[in-house]
Design an enzyme around this catalytic site. Structure first.
Site, PDB file in Angstrom:
ATOM      1  N   LEU A 121     -81.247 -73.206  -2.978  1.00  0.00           N
ATOM      2  CA  LEU A 121     -80.777 -72.745  -1.658  1.00  0.00           C
ATOM      3  C   LEU A 121     -80.766 -71.215  -1.603  1.00  0.00           C
ATOM      4  CD1 LEU A 121     -79.962 -74.422   0.847  1.00  0.00           C
ATOM      5  CD2 LEU A 121     -77.600 -73.792   0.359  1.00  0.00           C
ATOM      6  N   GLY A 122     -81.939 -70.625  -1.880  1.00  0.00           N
ATOM      7  CA  GLY A 122     -82.115 -69.188  -1.644  1.00  0.00           C
ATOM      8  C   GLY A 122     -82.512 -69.008  -0.190  1.00  0.00           C
ATOM      9  N   ARG A 132     -93.354 -73.975  -6.509  1.00  0.00           N
ATOM     10  CA  ARG A 132     -94.359 -73.877  -7.566  1.00  0.00           C
ATOM     11  C   ARG A 132     -94.709 -75.294  -8.035  1.00  0.00           C
ATOM     12  NH1 ARG A 132     -95.144 -69.611  -5.869  1.00  0.00           N
ATOM     13  NH2 ARG A 132     -95.098 -67.577  -6.919  1.00  0.00           N
ATOM     14  N   SER A 167     -78.583 -76.482  -6.670  1.00  0.00           N
ATOM     15  CA  SER A 167     -78.870 -75.079  -6.941  1.00  0.00           C
ATOM     16  C   SER A 167     -78.244 -74.754  -8.287  1.00  0.00           C
ATOM     17  CB  SER A 167     -78.212 -74.257  -5.822  1.00  0.00           C
ATOM     18  OG  SER A 167     -78.839 -73.025  -5.673  1.00  0.00           O
ATOM     19  N   ARG A 168     -78.513 -73.577  -8.834  1.00  0.00           N
ATOM     20  CA  ARG A 168     -77.892 -73.225 -10.114  1.00  0.00           C
ATOM     21  C   ARG A 168     -76.375 -73.290 -10.008  1.00  0.00           C
ATOM     22  NH1 ARG A 168     -80.868 -67.795 -11.490  1.00  0.00           N
ATOM     23  NH2 ARG A 168     -80.743 -67.856  -9.238  1.00  0.00           N
ATOM     24  N   GLU A 216    -103.006 -74.812 -10.523  1.00  0.00           N
ATOM     25  CA  GLU A 216    -103.722 -73.952  -9.572  1.00  0.00           C
ATOM     26  C   GLU A 216    -104.600 -72.964 -10.331  1.00  0.00           C
ATOM     27  OE1 GLU A 216    -101.237 -72.054  -6.651  1.00  0.00           O
ATOM     28  OE2 GLU A 216    -100.107 -73.890  -6.328  1.00  0.00           O
ATOM     29  N   ILE A 224     -85.450 -69.072   1.284  1.00  0.00           N
ATOM     30  CA  ILE A 224     -86.387 -70.081   1.804  1.00  0.00           C
ATOM     31  C   ILE A 224     -85.663 -71.402   2.032  1.00  0.00           C
ATOM     32  CG2 ILE A 224     -88.460 -71.457   1.299  1.00  0.00           C
ATOM     33  CD1 ILE A 224     -89.533 -69.008  -0.255  1.00  0.00           C
ATOM     34  N   HIS A 273    -101.753 -73.621  -1.062  1.00  0.00           N
ATOM     35  CA  HIS A 273    -100.802 -72.529  -1.370  1.00  0.00           C
ATOM     36  C   HIS A 273    -100.870 -71.476  -0.255  1.00  0.00           C
ATOM     37  CE1 HIS A 273     -98.538 -70.432  -4.869  1.00  0.00           C
ATOM     38  NE2 HIS A 273     -98.090 -69.992  -3.703  1.00  0.00           N
TER      39      HIS A 273
HETATM   40  O1  LIG Z   1     -96.241 -68.238  -3.607  1.00  0.00           O
HETATM   41  C1  LIG Z   1     -96.097 -67.210  -3.037  1.00  0.00           C
HETATM   42  C2  LIG Z   1     -95.134 -66.233  -3.430  1.00  0.00           C
HETATM   43  O2  LIG Z   1     -94.548 -66.333  -4.521  1.00  0.00           O
HETATM   44  O3  LIG Z   1     -94.914 -65.290  -2.655  1.00  0.00           O
END
Ligand SMILES: O=CC(=O)O
Length: 336
Positions: free
Chosen positions: A175-176, A255, A197-198, A284, A178, A302
């Site tokens: 929950l940062g 990721r 979350s942590r 990737e 983004i 991505h």
């Molecule tokens: O994947 C994209 C970023 O880390 O900005």
């Protein structure tokens, strides 16, 4: 190796000699991220036509005086890379994620690091919601079927296979900024949000689960928004997927290696989960071909950080970070 500021006159060469050397460490074309007026303030070197270790072997004199590196997300900055650049003082990565950078080694060497801050957070959150809606409402699958004439416009298609987003229980992993942007968007869709979350956050009232398995057990959807590190690698394994259950959906905009991809494929093939929306992949730039034949997966390359608007923003941000550092001012988006 290219010397980006191709010098034509002796005066220009001398001027360049006094500018801080910035090495571009990214894919071909990445150097365009550093634009005027910033690009004119640095002596820019670009090794994109040679692997860095080969560049270092043939251009030791340049490497020994590189003061800053401008890198892209997929380009590792390991202890070995750092050893090639003994004068390095600053690393600017044009990414929000830093899993490609050995931050501990940077800290040890006194190399400052700046990142993309929240430049891409809204785009990534938009994409997460887009992928989720696509997986649930099968927009891409229906589009394919119509274009390939496998399907005619029919009332059967929706009834057989699409699902409602409104009212779903969504667990956010990480929950940062983004994760919060995703939460706010999905609240507007009438979804119920909880998170892992942590640590428990004091600034939200969403239920917190310290275990991802519990988060999965109590939700219909998991949206992955956390950083990749030794603690989170493969955290979404078969146990988590089975806890999410047959109708469950996983969206990953963080990721690829957060998910044990082999186990995800197996769960998707055996319909042990409902579907997945993936913007990132374990290996990737390669995408595991077994995904291609599955109709319960929506794939994206991505792309969560590549809107036109954010590209303009990141060009400004990397330039401002470099400029600030070499003017002895605080970094705009420091990591260390
Ligand atoms: O994947 C994209 C970023 O880390 O900005």
């Amino acid at each position: 190796m290219e010397d980006q500021n191709q010098c034509t006159t002796r005066d220009e060469q001398l001027k360049n000699l006094n500018l801080p050397k910035v090495l571009i460490h990214g894919p071909p074309g990445f150097s365009s991220v550093l634009q005027p007026p910033f690009s004119q303030k640095f002596h820019i070197l670009n090794h994109s036509s040679l692997p860095l270790h080969k560049f270092a072997a043939t251009h030791a004199h340049h490497c020994s005086s590189v003061a800053a590196v401008l890198c892209d997300g997929g380009y590792p900055v390991t202890a070995d890379v750092l050893r090639l650049l003994p004068s390095l003082r600053l690393l600017v990565t044009a990414s929000a994620g830093t899993d490609h950078v050995d931050l501990e080694e940077c800290r040890r060497l006194g190399v400052r690091v700046a990142g993309a801050g929240n430049m891409f957070s809204e785009d990534v959150a938009d994409l997460a919601v887009g992928l989720l809606i696509d997986v649930m409402m099968k927009i891409s699958a229906a589009n394919r079927c119509l274009r390939e004439r496998i399907l005619v416009v029919s009332r059967d298609f929706p009834l057989a296979s699409i699902f409602k987003l409104t009212g779903k229980k969504v667990g956010i992993v990480g929950l940062g900024k983004i994760g919060l942007e995703v939460a706010h968007r999905l609240e507007a869709f009438g979804c119920m949000i909880s998170y892992n979350s942590r640590s428990k956050k004091t600034f939200v009232s969403y239920p917190f689960y310290s275990s991802v398995v519990e988060l999965a057990t109590n939700n219909n959807v998991l949206v992955l928004c956390c950083a990749l590190n030794d603690q989170t690698r493969h955290m979404i394994n078969r146990e988590v997927m089975l806890a999410l259950g047959k109708g469950g959906i996983i969206v990953n905009v963080a990721r690829g290696a957060l998910i044990y991809e082999k186990e995800l494929l197996r769960c998707l093939m055996e319909r042990e989960i409902g579907g997945a929306g993936l913007d990132v992949f374990e290996n990737e730039p390669l995408v595991c071909e077994e995904f291609f034949s599955l109709d319960n997966v929506v794939l994206s390359p991505h792309a969560g950080f590549s809107t036109l608007e954010s590209h303009d923003g990141i060009c400004q941000l990397v330039g401002r970070n470099l400029e600030a550092f070499f003017s002895n001012k605080p970094l705009i988006t420091p990591i260390i």
